[in-house]
Design a protein around this motif. Structure first.
Motif, PDB file in Angstrom:
ATOM      1  N   VAL A 124       0.840  -1.206   0.000  1.00  0.00           N
ATOM      2  CA  VAL A 124       0.000   0.000   0.000  1.00  0.00           C
ATOM      3  C   VAL A 124       0.874   1.255   0.000  1.00  0.00           C
ATOM      4  O   VAL A 124       2.071   1.183   0.288  1.00  0.00           O
ATOM      5  N   ASN A 125       0.258   2.398  -0.304  1.00  0.00           N
ATOM      6  CA  ASN A 125       1.045   3.622  -0.429  1.00  0.00           C
ATOM      7  C   ASN A 125       1.672   4.014   0.911  1.00  0.00           C
ATOM      8  O   ASN A 125       1.048   3.887   1.960  1.00  0.00           O
ATOM      9  N   GLY A 126       2.910   4.425   0.807  1.00  0.00           N
ATOM     10  CA  GLY A 126       3.615   4.881   2.003  1.00  0.00           C
ATOM     11  C   GLY A 126       4.243   3.771   2.833  1.00  0.00           C
ATOM     12  O   GLY A 126       4.895   4.046   3.845  1.00  0.00           O
TER      13      GLY A 126
ATOM     14  N   GLY B 228       6.731   1.904   2.155  1.00  0.00           N
ATOM     15  CA  GLY B 228       8.206   1.903   2.070  1.00  0.00           C
ATOM     16  C   GLY B 228       8.743   1.143   0.867  1.00  0.00           C
ATOM     17  O   GLY B 228       9.901   0.738   0.861  1.00  0.00           O
ATOM     18  N   LYS B 229       7.918   0.964  -0.163  1.00  0.00           N
ATOM     19  CA  LYS B 229       8.338   0.194  -1.349  1.00  0.00           C
ATOM     20  C   LYS B 229       9.570   0.795  -2.033  1.00  0.00           C
ATOM     21  O   LYS B 229      10.561   0.112  -2.262  1.00  0.00           O
TER      22      LYS B 229
ATOM     23  N   LYS C 157      17.249   0.423  -1.200  1.00  0.00           N
ATOM     24  CA  LYS C 157      18.130  -0.278  -0.246  1.00  0.00           C
ATOM     25  C   LYS C 157      18.582  -1.616  -0.822  1.00  0.00           C
ATOM     26  O   LYS C 157      19.729  -2.021  -0.655  1.00  0.00           O
TER      27      LYS C 157
ATOM     28  N   GLN D  98      11.423  10.368  -7.444  1.00  0.00           N
ATOM     29  CA  GLN D  98      11.958   9.842  -6.176  1.00  0.00           C
ATOM     30  C   GLN D  98      12.923   8.677  -6.440  1.00  0.00           C
ATOM     31  O   GLN D  98      14.008   8.611  -5.877  1.00  0.00           O
TER      32      GLN D  98
ATOM     33  N   GLY E 169       1.244   2.272  -4.995  1.00  0.00           N
ATOM     34  CA  GLY E 169       0.539   1.729  -3.828  1.00  0.00           C
ATOM     35  C   GLY E 169      -0.933   2.031  -3.892  1.00  0.00           C
ATOM     36  O   GLY E 169      -1.745   1.466  -3.159  1.00  0.00           O
TER      37      GLY E 169
ATOM     38  N   LYS F 229      10.172  -0.034   8.757  1.00  0.00           N
ATOM     39  CA  LYS F 229       9.960   0.880   9.889  1.00  0.00           C
ATOM     40  C   LYS F 229       9.934   0.166  11.233  1.00  0.00           C
ATOM     41  O   LYS F 229       9.246   0.604  12.160  1.00  0.00           O
TER      42      LYS F 229
ATOM     43  N   LEU G 168      15.167  -1.035   8.952  1.00  0.00           N
ATOM     44  CA  LEU G 168      15.484  -0.561  10.304  1.00  0.00           C
ATOM     45  C   LEU G 168      15.924   0.891  10.306  1.00  0.00           C
ATOM     46  O   LEU G 168      16.641   1.339  11.189  1.00  0.00           O
TER      47      LEU G 168
HETATM   48  N1  GTP Z   1      12.199   4.917   9.845  1.00  0.00           N
HETATM   49  C1  GTP Z   1      12.030   4.283   8.691  1.00  0.00           C
HETATM   50  N2  GTP Z   1      11.443   4.914   7.662  1.00  0.00           N
HETATM   51  C2  GTP Z   1      11.265   4.244   6.506  1.00  0.00           C
HETATM   52  C3  GTP Z   1      11.658   2.884   6.354  1.00  0.00           C
HETATM   53  N3  GTP Z   1      11.327   2.497   5.096  1.00  0.00           N
HETATM   54  C4  GTP Z   1      10.765   3.571   4.500  1.00  0.00           C
HETATM   55  N4  GTP Z   1      10.709   4.636   5.339  1.00  0.00           N
HETATM   56  C5  GTP Z   1      10.152   5.979   5.089  1.00  0.00           C
HETATM   57  O1  GTP Z   1       8.768   5.868   4.778  1.00  0.00           O
HETATM   58  C6  GTP Z   1       8.363   6.891   3.874  1.00  0.00           C
HETATM   59  C7  GTP Z   1       7.623   6.276   2.674  1.00  0.00           C
HETATM   60  O2  GTP Z   1       8.531   5.470   1.955  1.00  0.00           O
HETATM   61  P1  GTP Z   1       8.396   5.167   0.394  1.00  0.00           P
HETATM   62  O3  GTP Z   1       9.505   4.252   0.061  1.00  0.00           O
HETATM   63  O4  GTP Z   1       8.265   6.420  -0.381  1.00  0.00           O
HETATM   64  O5  GTP Z   1       7.012   4.382   0.392  1.00  0.00           O
HETATM   65  P2  GTP Z   1       6.201   3.817  -0.864  1.00  0.00           P
HETATM   66  O6  GTP Z   1       5.575   2.549  -0.433  1.00  0.00           O
HETATM   67  O7  GTP Z   1       7.059   3.757  -2.050  1.00  0.00           O
HETATM   68  O8  GTP Z   1       5.075   4.922  -1.040  1.00  0.00           O
HETATM   69  P3  GTP Z   1       4.176   5.232  -2.353  1.00  0.00           P
HETATM   70  O9  GTP Z   1       5.122   5.391  -3.482  1.00  0.00           O
HETATM   71  O10 GTP Z   1       3.447   6.479  -2.016  1.00  0.00           O
HETATM   72  O11 GTP Z   1       3.249   4.079  -2.529  1.00  0.00           O
HETATM   73  C8  GTP Z   1       9.631   7.612   3.471  1.00  0.00           C
HETATM   74  O12 GTP Z   1       9.733   8.784   4.221  1.00  0.00           O
HETATM   75  C9  GTP Z   1      10.751   6.655   3.871  1.00  0.00           C
HETATM   76  O13 GTP Z   1      11.962   7.290   4.173  1.00  0.00           O
HETATM   77  C10 GTP Z   1      12.270   2.222   7.492  1.00  0.00           C
HETATM   78  O14 GTP Z   1      12.626   1.046   7.487  1.00  0.00           O
HETATM   79  N5  GTP Z   1      12.415   2.973   8.624  1.00  0.00           N
END
Ligand code: GTP
Ligand code: MG
Length: 328
Positions: free
Chosen positions: A125-127, A129-130, A136, A163, A210, A272, A298
């Motif tokens: 889902v969106n946000g 961390g994909k 990484k 991004q 997402g 996260k 992490l």
């Molecule tokens: N603290 C922490 N933050 C994380 C981790 N993984 C991702 N994030 C943060 O979570 C936020 C969203 O991460 P994205 O990788 O953009 O998530 P996404 O799933 O691609 O989101 P969409 O493209 O909107 O679907 C960012 O600010 C990242 O830096 C983690 O393991 N730890």
């Protein structure tokens, strides 16, 4: 020998800073609660076990798993005639370990294709961390001497391609981007696979959206991407990694069940972990989903992705419980 003593003997001196830091919140919360419980009930009774179950549930272990763990601890305590609550802590770790592994070895190794191009599809889902996880992973692969290609197939969210492009520049990793704005994600995947095959890349890492206009569209899109991969490579993706945000708790389980209906999810990436005090979600995933957690996030940096290691996880989640008790 109790599992904790074994872990300690094995891991002592090979401290993993990522796990140590990443599980800090969970460790503090878990040990604080367990220590408070032991001092409240020096001698175990039903109330002690009820409260223990509550603590596990509050750590996101899940109701079913929490009740299973507690009932096994209860049985073991009776069998060994243990009545002091302080002595129970050892059994807690033993039981969690035994239940997670189910007496079998749980594989956390990513599946690479030994015959040709490896393809990892990232969904969630969106946000969750994909995109960050993808970056990484690319960093890790590059470090291993592999040649990864990022594929920016999230053409829906404004800024998503940009991004990933920034990550590709930062990490010096190649990227396949859409040729025109709002390009169909399936065609970006197609072009990415073509490029990877032509230029001998080792691994393609496909980023996906997402969220689309609605859930049906998202399903159709992922379905289509999966079909294109199968057509082009002649097999399913080597990993379909479902990214779950550990801070969303039990909701993640429901998300996983939804995604499993759409694509052949092969493993979970739990992101996260550093931001939650509820590290028990790993155990709930084991209980409700028949999927291995292969990677844990992490932190936000490229280096903050680790293979999931049950021993490191349990050791770093619980080790404060035993400080001071070691020499006794
Ligand atoms: N603290 C922490 N933050 C994380 C981790 N993984 C991702 N994030 C943060 O979570 C936020 C969203 O991460 P994205 O990788 O953009 O998530 P996404 O799933 O691609 O989101 P969409 O493209 O909107 O679907 C960012 O600010 C990242 O830096 C983690 O393991 N730890
Ligand atoms: Mg993204």
């Amino acid at each position: 020998m109790a599992i904790f003593a074994k872990l300690k003997a094995k891991l002592f001196g090979v401290k993993n800073d990522k796990y140590d830091q990443g599980l800090k919140k969970s460790r503090l919360s878990f040990t604080q609660k367990l220590k408070a419980l032991s001092s409240k009930h020096k001698i175990v009774n039903q109330e002690y076990f009820d409260e223990l179950e509550e603590i596990l549930i509050s750590a996101d272990v899940g109701h079913k798993m929490a009740s299973k763990i507690v009932s096994e601890i209860n049985q073991e305590a009776r069998k060994r005639k243990i009545s002091q609550s302080a002595e129970i802590n050892n059994i807690i770790i033993d039981k969690i370990f035994a239940i997670y592994t189910d007496e079998e070895v749980v594989s956390t190794k990513l599946n690479f294709n030994d015959k040709g191009l490896t393809c990892f599809l990232i969904v969630g889902v969106n946000g969750s961390g994909k995109t960050t996880t993808l970056a990484k992973l690319a960093y890790k692969l590059k470090d291993l001497g592999k040649k990864p290609l990022l594929v920016a197939a999230d053409t829906f969210r404004a800024g998503a391609v940009e991004q990933l492009k920034l990550w590709s520049e930062k990490l010096d990793v190649a990227i396949q981007m859409p040729i025109k704005p709002q390009q169909d994600p399936g065609s970006v995947v197609f072009q990415g696979l073509e490029q990877a095959l032509k230029n001998n890349y080792d691994v393609v890492l496909i980023d996906t959206a997402g969220r689309l206009e609605n859930k049906v569209n998202l399903m159709q899109e992922l379905n289509k991407i999966n079909k294109i991969i199968k057509q082009k490579l002649g097999h399913e993706p080597d990993e379909v990694l479902l990214v779950l945000d550990a801070t969303t708790g039990q909701n993640g389980i429901i998300q996983a069940q939804e995604f499993e209906k759409i694509v052949p999810v092969s493993a979970i990436v739990l992101t996260k972990m550093d931001g939650t005090a509820k590290g028990g979600i790993i155990l709930a995933i084991k209980e409700y989903l028949d999927l291995p957690v292969k990677l844990v996030g992490l932190g936000e940096q490229a280096t903050d992705l680790e293979e999931f290691d049950l021993e490191q996880y349990l050791y770093n989640l619980t080790r404060d419980l035993f400080t001071g008790a070691d020499d006794e």
